[in-house]
Design an enzyme around this catalytic site. Structure first.
Site, mmCIF file in Angstrom:
data_model
loop_
_atom_site.group_PDB
_atom_site.id
_atom_site.type_symbol
_atom_site.label_atom_id
_atom_site.label_comp_id
_atom_site.label_asym_id
_atom_site.label_seq_id
_atom_site.Cartn_x
_atom_site.Cartn_y
_atom_site.Cartn_z
ATOM 1 N N CYS A 275 14.789 4.284 7.271
ATOM 2 C CA CYS A 275 14.098 4.711 6.099
ATOM 3 C C CYS A 275 14.017 3.831 5.109
ATOM 4 O O CYS A 275 13.025 3.471 4.736
ATOM 5 C CB CYS A 275 14.706 5.881 5.583
ATOM 6 S SG CYS A 275 16.366 5.760 4.709
ATOM 7 N N HIS A 323 18.458 9.334 2.026
ATOM 8 C CA HIS A 323 17.155 9.004 2.616
ATOM 9 C C HIS A 323 16.155 8.513 1.535
ATOM 10 O O HIS A 323 16.251 9.377 0.459
ATOM 11 C CB HIS A 323 17.035 10.493 3.238
ATOM 12 C CG HIS A 323 15.379 10.265 4.116
ATOM 13 N ND1 HIS A 323 15.465 9.597 5.546
ATOM 14 C CD2 HIS A 323 14.215 10.721 4.062
ATOM 15 C CE1 HIS A 323 14.406 9.583 6.058
ATOM 16 N NE2 HIS A 323 13.525 10.054 5.011
ATOM 17 N N HIS A 335 7.633 8.212 5.714
ATOM 18 C CA HIS A 335 8.911 7.751 5.850
ATOM 19 C C HIS A 335 9.212 7.751 7.171
ATOM 20 O O HIS A 335 8.430 8.100 8.080
ATOM 21 C CB HIS A 335 9.925 8.855 5.081
ATOM 22 C CG HIS A 335 10.014 10.162 5.844
ATOM 23 N ND1 HIS A 335 11.161 10.949 5.913
ATOM 24 C CD2 HIS A 335 8.944 10.934 6.569
ATOM 25 C CE1 HIS A 335 10.863 11.960 6.683
ATOM 26 N NE2 HIS A 335 9.489 12.168 7.190
#
Length: 360
Positions: A275, A323, A335
């Protein structure tokens, strides 16, 4: 003699034996629950598997960011160590040259100290030339003293560099140990998630879809019909036009170009990403350098509220800031979710929102 006899041990029988056996089993079960090994879990429904896998992916991602941070520090320590070693090597070369010069001076002095200076003056065929030579010798003595001082200084500098290198080597070994620990955690979590998913049939896995870090389907509300998340999406042009500047627009365009790329923990492109690696690579393509980890990326620019989001902003999730995605407008982001889902578009409300940063 009877006082010295060992008391007879009573055998466990009947209800007492059954109670002890039950307690032993309970203790073993408790130990198994704590170390995460032993008997398999009872049969889980697909939705329960999905929730457990999502939790494992979230924990793996947290460990991945710690791994990324430790690797960044290890790389920096390795570079500093190499620089210190190079500096020490260059100073050692200069030291060897100074030592050779000093040795030549010492040898010449030894050869010329056989006669008293007055006798050398008396025997000289050219007294004026000898006196000039004597003055030169005195100056040479000064140079020799300076050379000795220089050698001593260089020795001190080299020892200081070696000491600093030893400190960096210790730091590097510490970071490498952290890397091994975090890598073991990541691989353990991912293996556990893989085993859970393998307990489902292909139809069940297809029905629950790609599991995201937040427990939703990665493409459910963004794109149901495409494996890489490209279909039914606003074109990249609409996001880049709304971006606050050209560099943010370039970062968004790069992220769009990587839709469908696989998630690989620790990867920063060009063909696979985790990520934070995806947003790092997106802005790197736009000429902007970002830190490696989510923890550092959230502090890399100006914090903005959710209502102020513009394409190109970094959006972060979970209380631990574990994240990150790249906002593209209309409540959507691009993402890298987890190993079961490629880089794709998803709504930002599918995970607990933790904050946002505008880096340019």
């Amino acid at each position: 003699m009877a006082a010295h006899r060992k008391p007879r041990q009573r055998s466990l029988g009947g209800q007492t034996a059954r109670t002890a056996f039950t307690l032993a089993l309970a203790g073993a079960a408790t130990a198994t629950a704590f170390d995460g090994t032993g008997q398999a879990e009872p049969n889980l429904t697909p939705s329960q598997v999905k929730a457990k896998v999502a939790k494992l992916y979230q924990e793996a991602e947290e460990a991945t960011e710690k791994y990324n941070g430790a690797r960044e520090k290890a790389t920096a320590a390795e570079q500093r160590l190499e620089s210190l070693r190079d500096q020490a090597a260059r100073k050692e070369e200069k030291l060897n040259t100074a030592r050779e010069t000093l040795g030549s001076m010492a040898a010449a002095q030894y050869r010329s100290t056989g006669l008293d200076p007055a006798v050398q003056l008396a025997l000289s065929d050219d007294p004026d030339r000898y006196l000039d030579g004597a003055a030169f010798a005195e100056r040479a003595g000064d140079r020799q003293s300076a050379a000795v001082t220089q050698v001593r200084r260089q020795l001190r500098e080299i020892e200081q560099l070696r000491g600093a290198a030893r400190v960096e080597l210790t730091s590097l070994k510490t970071r490498q140990a952290e890397l091994r620990t975090h890598k073991k955690t990541v691989t353990g979590k991912l293996d556990a998630a893989r085993r859970l998913l393998n307990r489902l049939t292909a139809e069940e896995r297809s029905r629950i879809g790609g599991t995201t870090s937040g427990g939703g389907t990665a493409s459910g509300r963004a794109s149901r019909s495409s494996a890489d998340g490209r279909d039914s999406l606003p074109p990249a042009g609409s996001a880049t036009v709304k971006a606050p500047n050209s560099r943010a627009a370039d970062a968004v365009s790069y992220a769009y170009s990587k839709l469908g790329s696989p998630y690989v923990w620790g990867a920063t492109g060009p063909n696979a990403f985790d990520c934070s690696g995806l947003v790092l690579a997106s802005y790197r393509s736009a000429g902007v350098s970002l830190p490696r980890t989510t923890y550092a990326q959230i502090g890399a620019g100006q914090r903005v509220s959710r209502s102020e989001l513009l394409p190109g902003d970094l959006v972060f999730f979970y209380s631990g800031i574990t994240h990150v995605g790249l906002y593209i407008g209309d409540g959507q982001m691009i993402h890298a979710p987890n190993p079961s889902a490629p880089v794709r578009v998803a709504p930002i409300d599918e995970m607990p929102f933790a904050g946002a940063t505008r880096v340019v």
